[in-house]
Design a protein around this motif. Structure first.
Motif, PDB file in Angstrom:
ATOM      1  N   SER A  16       0.806  -1.215   0.000  1.00  9.52           N
ATOM      2  CA  SER A  16       0.000   0.000   0.000  1.00  9.52           C
ATOM      3  C   SER A  16       0.847   1.276   0.000  1.00  9.52           C
ATOM      4  O   SER A  16       0.402   2.312  -0.462  1.00  9.52           O
ATOM      5  CB  SER A  16      -0.970   0.003   1.180  1.00  9.52           C
ATOM      6  N   LYS A  17       2.092   1.182   0.487  1.00 11.77           N
ATOM      7  CA  LYS A  17       2.972   2.363   0.523  1.00 11.77           C
ATOM      8  C   LYS A  17       4.139   2.277  -0.453  1.00 11.77           C
ATOM      9  O   LYS A  17       4.729   3.283  -0.814  1.00 11.77           O
ATOM     10  CB  LYS A  17       3.520   2.556   1.933  1.00 11.77           C
ATOM     11  N   GLN A  31       0.463   5.510  -2.883  1.00 11.55           N
ATOM     12  CA  GLN A  31      -0.432   6.102  -1.888  1.00 11.55           C
ATOM     13  C   GLN A  31      -1.670   5.234  -1.820  1.00 11.55           C
ATOM     14  O   GLN A  31      -2.434   5.162  -2.789  1.00 11.55           O
ATOM     15  CB  GLN A  31      -0.782   7.539  -2.261  1.00 11.55           C
ATOM     16  N   ASN A  32      -1.815   4.543  -0.712  1.00  7.58           N
ATOM     17  CA  ASN A  32      -2.927   3.621  -0.519  1.00  7.58           C
ATOM     18  C   ASN A  32      -2.988   2.587  -1.651  1.00  7.58           C
ATOM     19  O   ASN A  32      -4.055   2.250  -2.146  1.00  7.58           O
ATOM     20  CB  ASN A  32      -4.240   4.390  -0.393  1.00  7.58           C
ATOM     21  N   ARG A  69      -6.537  -6.345  -3.038  1.00  9.66           N
ATOM     22  CA  ARG A  69      -5.914  -5.109  -3.553  1.00  9.66           C
ATOM     23  C   ARG A  69      -4.820  -5.440  -4.568  1.00  9.66           C
ATOM     24  O   ARG A  69      -4.655  -4.741  -5.568  1.00  9.66           O
ATOM     25  CB  ARG A  69      -5.376  -4.285  -2.392  1.00  9.66           C
TER      26      ARG A  69
END
Length: 149
Positions: free
Chosen positions: A20-21, A44-45, A83
């Protein structure tokens, strides 16, 4: 398996360790069945700078993108698994390059161990860990690759 569906032999690959980063990136060659860490890009996310990724894909021209699939140790999915799949689908949609998902369990631990052996605690840079993890994901995928008949 996806390998059976390929119409031309794979030569070059690009691997991703989704986070996520930070997203680790590596390149690989089917001729030598090896992968090399390239870099890690900030996210970013879970959303990278798509222009930076486009530049890398144009430069390296991979035949396939291999995206690490984060699973629990028992093989079940977790929040980040979905994700990573979404990231893989976006890569395919934006760049039209074939994709494959590869189980990435323990690659970060293996990457940390490898980097630590080479340079101790000071060498354990987050970007380096992510790109080495991407290389390990690629090598894991290549070790399971079946040459189309």
């Amino acid at each position: 398996m996806i390998e059976k569906e390929l119409e031309k032999p794979l030569k070059s690959l690009m691997g991703f360790d989704f986070g996520s980063k930070s997203i680790g990136i590596a390149t690989g060659q089917m001729i030598t069945m090896t992968a090399q860490p390239l870099l890690a890009i900030k996210a970013q996310n879970g959303i990278p700078n798509w222009d930076n990724l486009e530049q890398l894909i144009k430069e390296w021209q991979p035949d396939m993108l291999i995206i690490g699939l984060p699973l629990n140790m028992d093989g079940t999915e977790q929040y980040i698994t979905q994700r990573a799949k979404k990231f893989a689908n976006r890569l395919h949609g934006r760049f039209g390059v074939k994709i494959a998902l590869q189980d990435e369990r323990l690659t970060t631990a293996s990457a940390k161990e490898f980097i630590f052996e080479l340079g101790g605690y000071k060498a354990l840079d987050k970007g380096k860990i992510d790109s080495v993890s991407a290389a390990l994901i690629l090598e894991s995928w290549m070790s399971q690759y079946v040459i189309p008949s």
